[in-house]
Design a protein around this motif. Structure first.
Motif, PDB file in Angstrom:
ATOM      1  N   VAL A  25       0.840  -1.205   0.000  1.00  0.00           N
ATOM      2  CA  VAL A  25       0.000   0.000   0.000  1.00  0.00           C
ATOM      3  C   VAL A  25       0.872   1.251   0.000  1.00  0.00           C
ATOM      4  O   VAL A  25       0.622   2.192  -0.753  1.00  0.00           O
ATOM      5  CB  VAL A  25      -0.974  -0.008   1.199  1.00  0.00           C
ATOM      6  N   LYS A  26       1.915   1.249   0.817  1.00  0.00           N
ATOM      7  CA  LYS A  26       2.820   2.394   0.869  1.00  0.00           C
ATOM      8  C   LYS A  26       3.514   2.607  -0.477  1.00  0.00           C
ATOM      9  O   LYS A  26       3.631   3.726  -0.964  1.00  0.00           O
ATOM     10  CB  LYS A  26       3.866   2.210   1.966  1.00  0.00           C
ATOM     11  N   LYS A  27       3.960   1.516  -1.083  1.00  0.00           N
ATOM     12  CA  LYS A  27       4.655   1.610  -2.370  1.00  0.00           C
ATOM     13  C   LYS A  27       3.713   2.128  -3.456  1.00  0.00           C
ATOM     14  O   LYS A  27       4.082   3.006  -4.238  1.00  0.00           O
ATOM     15  CB  LYS A  27       5.233   0.262  -2.759  1.00  0.00           C
ATOM     16  N   LEU A  28       2.501   1.605  -3.492  1.00  0.00           N
ATOM     17  CA  LEU A  28       1.531   2.038  -4.496  1.00  0.00           C
ATOM     18  C   LEU A  28       1.150   3.504  -4.298  1.00  0.00           C
ATOM     19  O   LEU A  28       0.980   4.244  -5.270  1.00  0.00           O
ATOM     20  CB  LEU A  28       0.294   1.135  -4.470  1.00  0.00           C
ATOM     21  N   SER A  29       1.028   3.915  -3.047  1.00  0.00           N
ATOM     22  CA  SER A  29       0.747   5.331  -2.751  1.00  0.00           C
ATOM     23  C   SER A  29       1.892   6.210  -3.211  1.00  0.00           C
ATOM     24  O   SER A  29       1.676   7.279  -3.790  1.00  0.00           O
ATOM     25  CB  SER A  29       0.515   5.533  -1.254  1.00  0.00           C
ATOM     26  N   ALA A  30       3.113   5.769  -2.954  1.00  0.00           N
ATOM     27  CA  ALA A  30       4.296   6.536  -3.343  1.00  0.00           C
ATOM     28  C   ALA A  30       4.397   6.676  -4.862  1.00  0.00           C
ATOM     29  O   ALA A  30       4.875   7.695  -5.371  1.00  0.00           O
ATOM     30  CB  ALA A  30       5.559   5.880  -2.797  1.00  0.00           C
ATOM     31  N   ALA A  35      -5.738   6.127  -2.673  1.00  0.00           N
ATOM     32  CA  ALA A  35      -6.022   5.134  -1.632  1.00  0.00           C
ATOM     33  C   ALA A  35      -7.229   4.271  -1.984  1.00  0.00           C
ATOM     34  O   ALA A  35      -7.216   3.053  -1.786  1.00  0.00           O
ATOM     35  CB  ALA A  35      -6.240   5.826  -0.289  1.00  0.00           C
ATOM     36  N   GLU A  36      -8.265   4.880  -2.545  1.00  0.00           N
ATOM     37  CA  GLU A  36      -9.474   4.123  -2.903  1.00  0.00           C
ATOM     38  C   GLU A  36      -9.178   3.106  -4.006  1.00  0.00           C
ATOM     39  O   GLU A  36      -9.637   1.971  -3.967  1.00  0.00           O
ATOM     40  CB  GLU A  36     -10.579   5.077  -3.346  1.00  0.00           C
ATOM     41  N   GLU A  37      -8.395   3.531  -4.994  1.00  0.00           N
ATOM     42  CA  GLU A  37      -8.003   2.656  -6.104  1.00  0.00           C
ATOM     43  C   GLU A  37      -7.184   1.467  -5.589  1.00  0.00           C
ATOM     44  O   GLU A  37      -7.401   0.325  -6.001  1.00  0.00           O
ATOM     45  CB  GLU A  37      -7.149   3.470  -7.082  1.00  0.00           C
ATOM     46  N   ILE A  38      -6.260   1.749  -4.685  1.00  0.00           N
ATOM     47  CA  ILE A  38      -5.412   0.707  -4.099  1.00  0.00           C
ATOM     48  C   ILE A  38      -6.268  -0.278  -3.315  1.00  0.00           C
ATOM     49  O   ILE A  38      -6.120  -1.494  -3.462  1.00  0.00           O
ATOM     50  CB  ILE A  38      -4.322   1.329  -3.198  1.00  0.00           C
ATOM     51  N   SER A  39      -7.164   0.248  -2.513  1.00  0.00           N
ATOM     52  CA  SER A  39      -8.029  -0.598  -1.690  1.00  0.00           C
ATOM     53  C   SER A  39      -8.889  -1.520  -2.555  1.00  0.00           C
ATOM     54  O   SER A  39      -9.014  -2.714  -2.282  1.00  0.00           O
ATOM     55  CB  SER A  39      -8.914   0.281  -0.804  1.00  0.00           C
ATOM     56  N   LYS A  40      -9.483  -0.957  -3.613  1.00  0.00           N
ATOM     57  CA  LYS A  40     -10.305  -1.771  -4.520  1.00  0.00           C
ATOM     58  C   LYS A  40      -9.475  -2.872  -5.178  1.00  0.00           C
ATOM     59  O   LYS A  40      -9.906  -4.013  -5.272  1.00  0.00           O
ATOM     60  CB  LYS A  40     -10.941  -0.895  -5.598  1.00  0.00           C
TER      61      LYS A  40
END
Length: 158
Positions: A25-30, A35-40
């Motif tokens: 999650v941290k890497k994808l955010s960086a 956040a919503e896209e990552i969570s889905k």
């Protein structure tokens, strides 16, 4: 969500190569994903693993050698469309996917919650199903899965 899935496919050779959820999650955010896209995307992948496990436990006799015909429910046809169904039939006849993988692909397409899932999104789903199972399509099929359907030149059929 699909952009995150493509990024994971391109970045990690196998699902086991992905870091744990928190680090991912941290890497994808960086990298710039919301956040919503990552969570889905991560929820979709978790559900993919569960669906794969469920199908293999529920239908252990189902193999790549099943020769039954698949009839699509009207709701499935509405979401998938004829082009996508034809593409899935092509992949199955080319032995890229087996009937169980086809069912997982259909289930994951319906879970995407889009009123109609485009062919491009189905291609991503196919790649993710194969990726999650540690299978890689051969080079010609891989090119087909990553081809741009926006090409202006029609395909020649022989």
């Amino acid at each position: 969500m699909f952009d995150v899935l493509v990024y994971l496919y391109e970045t990690y050779y196998r699902p086991e190569a992905c870091p744990d959820s928190e680090a991912l999650v941290k890497k994808l955010s960086a990298v710039g994903f919301e956040a919503e896209e990552i969570s889905k995307a991560l929820g979709w992948l978790t559900d993919l693993a569960e669906a794969t496990s469920e199908y293999s436990n529920r239908y252990p006799q189902q193999t790549a050698f099943s020769f039954g015909m698949r009839f699509y429910a009207p709701q499935e046809m509405e979401v998938l469309g004829t082009e996508t169904v034809g593409f899935l039939q092509f992949l199955e006849s080319a032995k890229v996917i087996d009937p169980m993988q086809r069912e997982i692909i259909i289930e994951r397409a319906l879970a995407a919650s889009d009123p109609q899932v485009s062919l491009d999104k189905i291609k991503v789903i196919v790649l993710m199903v194969l990726w999650s199972q540690g299978k890689e399509p051969d080079a010609l099929i891989f090119d087909e899965l990553f081809s741009d359907d926006e090409d202006t030149e029609p395909r020649l059929l022989h």
